[in-house]
Design an enzyme around this catalytic site. Structure first.
Site, PDB file in Angstrom:
ATOM      1  N   ASP A 172       0.824  -1.229   0.000  1.00 35.23           N
ATOM      2  CA  ASP A 172       0.000   0.000   0.000  1.00 35.23           C
ATOM      3  C   ASP A 172       0.848   1.264   0.000  1.00 35.23           C
ATOM      4  O   ASP A 172       0.698   2.138   0.853  1.00 35.23           O
ATOM      5  CB  ASP A 172      -0.944   0.021   1.214  1.00 35.23           C
ATOM      6  CG  ASP A 172      -1.789  -1.226   1.343  1.00 35.23           C
ATOM      7  OD1 ASP A 172      -2.056  -1.865   0.315  1.00 35.23           O
ATOM      8  OD2 ASP A 172      -2.193  -1.555   2.471  1.00 35.23           O
ATOM      9  N   GLU A 185     -10.911  -0.402  -4.741  1.00 36.28           N
ATOM     10  CA  GLU A 185     -10.260   0.298  -3.630  1.00 36.28           C
ATOM     11  C   GLU A 185      -9.062   1.100  -4.102  1.00 36.28           C
ATOM     12  O   GLU A 185      -8.644   1.016  -5.252  1.00 36.28           O
ATOM     13  CB  GLU A 185      -9.829  -0.714  -2.561  1.00 36.28           C
ATOM     14  CG  GLU A 185      -8.797  -1.732  -3.022  1.00 36.28           C
ATOM     15  CD  GLU A 185      -8.502  -2.799  -1.979  1.00 36.28           C
ATOM     16  OE1 GLU A 185      -9.269  -2.934  -1.014  1.00 36.28           O
ATOM     17  OE2 GLU A 185      -7.495  -3.512  -2.151  1.00 36.28           O
TER      18      GLU A 185
END
Length: 493
Positions: A63, A228
């Site tokens: 991430d 996402e």
């Protein structure tokens, strides 16, 4: 390393013969690697030429979010219990940078499972957006911190919870900030009528206040379950919203894209035009699986666009082995971004334009090096190309014979050892310059490639050695005691 543990049960004489044959076989794929898709490492270069190159991974976390500001790159990745930031003047030395912990929290409602931090500069302050929970995944919510000075590393103080009125107590993760016409919008992944992890956009009155209801965006994605990590590019009169689809544990995790005119209202779902098909996805021939949860940054001189993302070296459905990587992308004649294909782990790339350079270089397990480095072996070792795309130059050495050693000689200030982790791997004893040994476990529940096994402390600039000694021991979960040697990354400043 070999395809399966059964290839490792050889006699001592067989090990020596295999080592000689494997060395010859291992050289051939490396000599032709430039013409194949993986690995995409170059021919060895002089140390001076290598000063303008780097290799992934940049970080062992997933991430990623990164920016370049006032002569430094700043990177965050998911760490779980805190928010850490890495800072370096060159992309080539980011992997060796020491982290700064910029946030921990004592509030039990939001100090667990801290994910996906992103940071933006508004005015003379930085705002750090993240998601956290109380230990229950469904309780993930969005929060924002504010810096106390004009510095990405803080210090920060807690500013606000971010919750649109129509989703006050709903699951929400992966905040990104859309900036259009002098206004801010919170884009995130959360509950809506399309997915549990679906795309939502809400208006903001300032960097820490949501000022209206969120609208749901019905985004395509190849898999039904997840949309996402929304991110934004602005070019040619349009804004491009890229996002990740499919569960991040799957090898098919990938990036999709929508766009709309810069003058359109992002809170009208019909204004977003869907781009058909994934724009960045797995590359099996390069050993890259699940590329996604990305962000964008520019080269230091502002002339190049880059994507930073996480990906895996295994096709197994797992949340582990997600490492941070970066590569340059371009733009097509029709104005759309062209992200190309994800590069193989360890592929040598030119540093971003304006990057001051790092001087770091690699040493392959067969002794080839792009700088002042070499490796020598004692004891019985196997070598070969069975590990294919999971290894640098498609080859490695491996041994389970207690006392066998591999010694890297290098000139620099720090060294990192990367190799295969596997189900049949054991413990190595690693030492610098003949000093105390550190026990390192090379075992992993699934086989993954080019994992960072060890990073040395910072050293005085000069000649050093890194010795890897096979102990013949392994943990209770491992089936054998093999140690793999693949490549070393040497840092010179």
């Amino acid at each position: 390393m070999p395809p399966s543990p059964s290839h490792r049960s050889r006699t001592h004489a067989g090990l020596l013969l295999a080592a000689l044959l494997g060395l010859l076989a291992g050289l051939l794929p490396g000599l032709t690697a430039q013409a194949s898709a993986a690995p995409s490492a170059p021919e060895p270069r002089a140390a001076a030429a290598a000063a303008g190159t780097f290799r992934n991974p940049l970080n062992s976390g997933p991430d990623p979010f990164m920016t370049n500001w006032k002569g430094n790159y700043y990177l965050t990745t998911t760490q779980g219990g805190s928010i850490k930031m890495w800072r370096s003047p060159s992309l080539g030395t980011l992997a060796a940078a020491d982290p700064v912990t910029v946030w921990t929290d004592t509030d039990p409602s939001r100090n667990r499972n801290i994910w996906a931090p992103e940071f933006y500069r508004f005015g003379d302050r930085w705002y750090l957006y993240y998601t956290a929970d109380d230990g229950v995944d469904e309780h993930h919510r969005l929060y924002v911190l504010e810096s106390e000075r004009d510095d990405p590393t803080g210090p920060y103080h807690f500013k606000a919870k971010l919750a649109p009125p129509n989703h006050t107590n709903d699951f929400a993760i992966d905040a990104g900030v859309l900036q259009l016409g002098g206004r801010l919008y919170l884009a995130y992944s959360g509950l809506n009528q399309y997915q549990h992890n679906g795309l939502n956009i809400a208006p903001m009155s300032n960097p820490y206040t949501v000022s209206g209801d969120a609208v749901a965006i019905n985004a395509a994605g190849g898999c039904p379950e997840v949309r996402e990590g929304p991110e934004f590019l602005y070019r040619g009169g349009r804004v491009w919203m890229t996002y990740s689809a499919c569960d991040t544990g799957k090898p098919d995790y990938q990036v999709w894209m929508m766009s709309m005119p810069l003058t359109a209202d992002p809170l009208v779902p019909g204004n977003w035009r869907q781009h058909q098909g994934a724009v960045f996805s797995r590359a099996d021939d390069r050993g890259v699986f699940g590329p996604g949860h990305h962000a964008f940054f520019q080269s230091p001189d502002g002339t190049e666009d880059w994507i930073v993302y996480h990906a895996k070296t295994t096709s197994v459905n797992t949340y582990g082995n997600r490492t941070t990587r970066a590569q340059k992308f371009t733009w097509r004649a029709d104005g759309t971004p062209d992200f190309g294909r994800p590069l193989a782990m360890g592929a040598t790339q030119d540093l971003p334009s304006g990057d001051p350079g790092s001087g770091n270089y690699w040493i392959n397990d067969d002794g080839r090096s792009s700088g002042a480095g070499s490796v020598t072996y004692t004891g019985a070792w196997n070598s070969g190309s069975g590990c294919a795309t999971q290894c640098f130059w498609s080859d490695d050495h491996w041994s389970d014979r207690a006392g066998a050693t591999a010694t890297f000689s290098f000139t620099g200030t720090r060294i990192a050892l990367l190799s295969v982790k596997d189900t049949g791997n054991g413990y190595a004893a690693v030492s610098i310059d003949g000093g105390p040994e550190q026990r390192v476990d090379f075992h992993h529940a699934i086989r993954v490639g080019e994992a960072v096994q060890y990073t040395s402390p910072r050293l005085a600039n000069g000649a050093h050695t890194l010795r890897v000694r096979v102990t013949g021991e392994h943990n209770a979960q491992s089936g054998a005691s093999f140690v793999s040697v693949d490549r070393a990354e040497v840092y010179t400043n």
